[in-house]
Motif scaffolding. Structure first.
Motif, PDB file in Angstrom:
ATOM      1  N   ASN A  48       0.828  -1.218   0.000  1.00 58.84           N
ATOM      2  CA  ASN A  48       0.000   0.000   0.000  1.00 58.84           C
ATOM      3  C   ASN A  48       0.859   1.262   0.000  1.00 58.84           C
ATOM      4  O   ASN A  48       0.376   2.356   0.279  1.00 58.84           O
ATOM      5  N   ARG A  76      -4.106   3.411  -1.528  1.00 62.95           N
ATOM      6  CA  ARG A  76      -4.444   2.991  -0.165  1.00 62.95           C
ATOM      7  C   ARG A  76      -5.928   2.758   0.014  1.00 62.95           C
ATOM      8  O   ARG A  76      -6.345   2.079   0.958  1.00 62.95           O
ATOM      9  N   GLN A  77      -6.733   3.363  -0.872  1.00 59.02           N
ATOM     10  CA  GLN A  77      -8.165   3.059  -0.796  1.00 59.02           C
ATOM     11  C   GLN A  77      -8.461   1.678  -1.372  1.00 59.02           C
ATOM     12  O   GLN A  77      -9.498   1.094  -1.083  1.00 59.02           O
ATOM     13  N   MET A  81      -5.633  -1.703   5.520  1.00 55.29           N
ATOM     14  CA  MET A  81      -4.549  -2.250   6.329  1.00 55.29           C
ATOM     15  C   MET A  81      -4.925  -2.268   7.800  1.00 55.29           C
ATOM     16  O   MET A  81      -5.544  -1.338   8.309  1.00 55.29           O
ATOM     17  N   PHE A  83      -3.167  -2.903  11.619  1.00 56.30           N
ATOM     18  CA  PHE A  83      -1.835  -2.856  12.219  1.00 56.30           C
ATOM     19  C   PHE A  83      -1.736  -3.703  13.478  1.00 56.30           C
ATOM     20  O   PHE A  83      -2.715  -3.955  14.156  1.00 56.30           O
ATOM     21  N   ASN A  87      -3.630   1.155  16.172  1.00 53.80           N
ATOM     22  CA  ASN A  87      -3.571   2.533  15.675  1.00 53.80           C
ATOM     23  C   ASN A  87      -4.929   3.168  15.459  1.00 53.80           C
ATOM     24  O   ASN A  87      -5.123   3.923  14.512  1.00 53.80           O
ATOM     25  N   LEU A  88      -5.875   2.872  16.346  1.00 56.07           N
ATOM     26  CA  LEU A  88      -7.145   3.598  16.260  1.00 56.07           C
ATOM     27  C   LEU A  88      -6.879   5.055  16.611  1.00 56.07           C
ATOM     28  O   LEU A  88      -5.993   5.346  17.416  1.00 56.07           O
ATOM     29  N   ILE A  95     -17.170   4.703  16.407  1.00 55.99           N
ATOM     30  CA  ILE A  95     -17.891   4.966  15.159  1.00 55.99           C
ATOM     31  C   ILE A  95     -17.231   6.094  14.373  1.00 55.99           C
ATOM     32  O   ILE A  95     -17.174   6.057  13.132  1.00 55.99           O
ATOM     33  N   THR A  99     -16.076   6.347  10.485  1.00 54.84           N
ATOM     34  CA  THR A  99     -16.643   7.306   9.527  1.00 54.84           C
ATOM     35  C   THR A  99     -15.598   8.276   8.971  1.00 54.84           C
ATOM     36  O   THR A  99     -15.823   8.841   7.900  1.00 54.84           O
ATOM     37  N   LEU A 100     -14.477   8.456   9.673  1.00 58.97           N
ATOM     38  CA  LEU A 100     -13.520   9.481   9.239  1.00 58.97           C
ATOM     39  C   LEU A 100     -13.109   9.313   7.776  1.00 58.97           C
ATOM     40  O   LEU A 100     -13.165  10.259   6.990  1.00 58.97           O
ATOM     41  N   GLY A 101     -12.723   8.094   7.414  1.00 56.06           N
ATOM     42  CA  GLY A 101     -12.313   7.852   6.038  1.00 56.06           C
ATOM     43  C   GLY A 101     -13.467   8.037   5.055  1.00 56.06           C
ATOM     44  O   GLY A 101     -13.282   8.557   3.949  1.00 56.06           O
ATOM     45  N   VAL A 105     -12.346  10.968   2.932  1.00 57.53           N
ATOM     46  CA  VAL A 105     -11.696  10.450   1.732  1.00 57.53           C
ATOM     47  C   VAL A 105     -12.729  10.211   0.633  1.00 57.53           C
ATOM     48  O   VAL A 105     -12.558  10.624  -0.507  1.00 57.53           O
ATOM     49  N   ARG A 149     -12.887  -0.205  10.399  1.00 60.87           N
ATOM     50  CA  ARG A 149     -12.429   1.051   9.814  1.00 60.87           C
ATOM     51  C   ARG A 149     -11.818   0.813   8.430  1.00 60.87           C
ATOM     52  O   ARG A 149     -12.080   1.559   7.479  1.00 60.87           O
ATOM     53  N   ALA A 150     -11.029  -0.255   8.319  1.00 57.70           N
ATOM     54  CA  ALA A 150     -10.404  -0.562   7.027  1.00 57.70           C
ATOM     55  C   ALA A 150     -11.455  -1.029   6.018  1.00 57.70           C
ATOM     56  O   ALA A 150     -11.426  -0.630   4.851  1.00 57.70           O
ATOM     57  N   MET A 153     -13.762   1.420   3.707  1.00 61.16           N
ATOM     58  CA  MET A 153     -13.351   2.008   2.434  1.00 61.16           C
ATOM     59  C   MET A 153     -13.634   1.080   1.254  1.00 61.16           C
ATOM     60  O   MET A 153     -13.213   1.356   0.131  1.00 61.16           O
TER      61      MET A 153
ATOM     62  N   GLY B 175       2.163   5.788  14.691  1.00 66.05           N
ATOM     63  CA  GLY B 175       1.149   4.916  14.096  1.00 66.05           C
ATOM     64  C   GLY B 175      -0.125   5.652  13.722  1.00 66.05           C
ATOM     65  O   GLY B 175      -0.865   5.219  12.842  1.00 66.05           O
ATOM     66  N   GLN B 176      -0.387   6.794  14.381  1.00 62.48           N
ATOM     67  CA  GLN B 176      -1.610   7.540  14.090  1.00 62.48           C
ATOM     68  C   GLN B 176      -1.572   8.108  12.673  1.00 62.48           C
ATOM     69  O   GLN B 176      -2.538   8.004  11.928  1.00 62.48           O
ATOM     70  N   ALA B 179      -1.794   5.241  10.210  1.00 61.86           N
ATOM     71  CA  ALA B 179      -3.157   4.741  10.043  1.00 61.86           C
ATOM     72  C   ALA B 179      -3.976   5.688   9.172  1.00 61.86           C
ATOM     73  O   ALA B 179      -4.781   5.261   8.346  1.00 61.86           O
ATOM     74  N   GLN B 181      -2.799   7.635   6.817  1.00 60.93           N
ATOM     75  CA  GLN B 181      -2.342   7.430   5.433  1.00 60.93           C
ATOM     76  C   GLN B 181      -2.926   6.153   4.854  1.00 60.93           C
ATOM     77  O   GLN B 181      -3.374   6.129   3.710  1.00 60.93           O
ATOM     78  N   ALA B 182      -2.928   5.089   5.673  1.00 61.96           N
ATOM     79  CA  ALA B 182      -3.392   3.792   5.183  1.00 61.96           C
ATOM     80  C   ALA B 182      -4.873   3.846   4.795  1.00 61.96           C
ATOM     81  O   ALA B 182      -5.337   3.062   3.974  1.00 61.96           O
ATOM     82  N   LEU B 183      -5.610   4.799   5.395  1.00 64.11           N
ATOM     83  CA  LEU B 183      -7.023   4.944   5.043  1.00 64.11           C
ATOM     84  C   LEU B 183      -7.207   5.678   3.724  1.00 64.11           C
ATOM     85  O   LEU B 183      -8.281   5.672   3.140  1.00 64.11           O
ATOM     86  N   GLY B 184      -6.150   6.355   3.291  1.00 61.21           N
ATOM     87  CA  GLY B 184      -6.249   7.126   2.055  1.00 61.21           C
ATOM     88  C   GLY B 184      -6.385   8.620   2.298  1.00 61.21           C
ATOM     89  O   GLY B 184      -6.637   9.387   1.373  1.00 61.21           O
TER      90      GLY B 184
END
Lengths: 241, 289
Positions: A48, A76-77, A81, A83, A87-88, A95, A99-101, A105, A149-150, A153, B175-176, B179, B181-184
């Protein structure tokens, strides 16, 4: 679905990946095992593009992604990934992590994103925890939120970097169950793990890596029962005890 | 994400607890006790003496507004500069981080009084003539000097704040961002939605401390006769001996000044405590430097 061609990676004087080539077909679950420092994590990160390979090619769904003109954000979309250390996002509730991504994104409207996030949290068995902050969740719950979360997307494939290594033993099962269900539903995934039970029951193929190279590749039976290479045999002997 | 909440979020944390109110009432009672009982008993003087206020009021109000003005000038400026410098120090680009380190070390290493003296004496020479002519022609040279001295105080404080923000940035695990970046998310989005909100929460408590220091430090401007509370109060005291007014007024004036600074800093730190509670997140408790 994913193709890696002769990937090389150096970190300073360290030669971490020494010409890795492999293919992952749609719907396959690949498990990568190997001693620490063998380059497993770096390999996942090359897919990625969290780590840029020095040379070699990465293809995702037929698209050569590590070249100019391809946005990293787009890559990455395509591949989610998960971890080792979850890495939350610490300042967001479960929630909101999901929703952030979606909102930032994908540009999804807030209400729609929440609805989708709720479904995903239910899917990983955490519908009741949507308003909990990461610090209020157990390791297993945090990792399941991270998976949700992953998944939000709608990735074409998922990368898992030792998803259960940081967990207390009693929480490993619940995370593996979610991953197993995902694999059964046909998600393409690459998993770095030392969970042999999971590898045996879920993996379509197992890759054994050592010193930046793929030493051996085969089914769980091939690798665990009849390893051909000496290095595989010695590693498998150590982890199976 | 904090603001938009079309779905039931957790109940917001209670901002004002009963303990806070009890605390506040205690403080006010103690103040009243001092003014109406202790001071009259010791000095035969009450702070609600109309004759005293008739004379002091003009000085006090002018001084207080001056202090407000300098606080309003230095506080946002120092936070902005401090944030910028703190950020520059963590960026791995030498042309940003090196000057920022120099800035922090110089302004942290000099007493604010020295900075104020330098700024007021030589500061105007550093401002290009065209800017003086264009934007500052309406001000007297002396006022510009005091303004520059105030900016020097802000810079002194910003050096400390830079360290607070730097520590805040560095306390957010790597890691934050990974993470995000990994989301896009693009890297500025990761900064905006993941790193900064956490830095903010982590930096708030030590920042409150520093802002209290800054408010009190504006009193240093009295050394160069800036129009603020300490200077104006001193002005009154200058005419006191000749005017035949009671000498105990000296004590009264400084008591009023002290109480004023206390109330000012106390309200600001309390206000920041409320912010801290509003944004309190489990797992993101304060850093210490």
């Amino acid at each position: 679905m994913i193709r890696v061609e002769d990937i090389q990676k150096h970190f300073g004087a360290l030669h971490v990946l020494r010409g890795i080539t492999f293919d992952v077909k749609k719907g396959e679950a690949i498990v990568i095992i190997g001693p620490s420092g063998s380059g497993k994590s770096t390999l996942l990160r090359c897919i990625n593009l969290l780590v840029e390979p020095d040379s070699g090619k990465v293809f995702i769904d037929g698209v050569h992604v590590n070249r100019h003109g391809i946005r990293h954000e787009w890559v990455r979309q395509q591949v989610g990934m998960v971890f080792q250390s979850f890495n939350l996002f610490t300042h967001l509730t479960a929630i909101e992590n999901v929703t952030l991504g979606l909102t930032r994104v994908k540009g999804m409207p807030h209400d729609e994103a929440v609805e989708k996030a709720r479904k995903l949290l239910a899917r990983v068995g955490l519908a009741a925890k949507e308003n909990a902050y990461p610090a209020e969740l157990s390791g297993g719950q945090q990792q399941r939120v991270a998976i949700a979360r992953a998944l939000a997307m709608d990735p074409k494939a998922m990368l898992f970097d030792e998803p259960t290594s940081a967990l207390d033993p009693e929480y490993i099962r619940e995370v593996l169950d979610v991953m197993t269900a995902l694999a059964r539903e046909g998600m393409t995934m690459i998993v770095v793990t030392h969970e042999m039970g999971f590898a045996s029951s879920v993996a379509s193929r197992i890759l054994f890596m050592d010193a930046g190279m793929i030493i051996e590749e085969g089914t769980a039976e091939d690798i665990f029962q009849n390893p051909k290479e000496e290095r595989t045999r010695s590693f498998v002997g150590k982890i199976l005890r | 994400m904090e603001a938009a909440a079309a779905f039931p979020l957790r109940a917001p944390p209670k901002l004002v607890s009963r303990l806070t109110i009890v605390h506040l009432v205690e403080m006010i009672l103690a103040g009243i006790f001092m003014v109406f009982v202790v001071l009259p008993a010791i000095f035969r003087f009450s702070l609600v003496n109309p004759a005293f206020w008739q004379i002091y009021e003009r000085f006090y109000v002018t001084g207080l507004f001056g202090t407000f003005f300098y606080v309003a000038l230095t506080l946002p400026l120092s936070v902005a500069l401090g944030f910028l410098m703190g950020w520059a120090r963590v960026v791995r680009v030498r042309i940003f981080s090196w000057p920022a380190s120099l800035y922090v070390n110089v302004f942290r290493g000099l007493p604010p009084l020295i900075l104020v003296i330098f700024a007021s004496l030589f500061g105007t020479n550093l401002v290009p003539q065209p800017i003086l002519d264009r934007f500052l022609s309406g001000f007297r040279r002396g006022d510009i000097a005091v303004g520059l001295a105030a900016i020097a105080i802000a810079m002194h404080s910003s050096a400390y704040q830079a360290e607070i923000f730097r520590a805040g940035f560095q306390s957010v695990p790597k890691g934050q961002q990974e993470a995000a970046q990994a989301l896009g998310l693009r890297s500025w989005q990761g900064m905006r939605h993941v790193i900064l909100p956490q830095t903010f929460r982590l930096s708030l408590p030590p920042l409150g401390n520093e802002l209290a220091v800054l408010i009190k430090d504006t009193s240093i401007l009295a050394a160069i006769s800036g129009t603020e509370l300490v200077a104006k109060s001193r002005d009154l005291l200058g005419i006191l001996p000749a005017s035949g007014l009671p000498i105990v007024w000296i004590f009264a004036v400084w008591t009023v000044v002290a109480v004023t600074y206390f109330v000012l800093t106390y309200s600001v730190t309390r206000g920041l405590r409320l912010l801290e509670r509003k944004f309190h997140t489990p797992g993101l408790e304060a850093i210490s430097l």
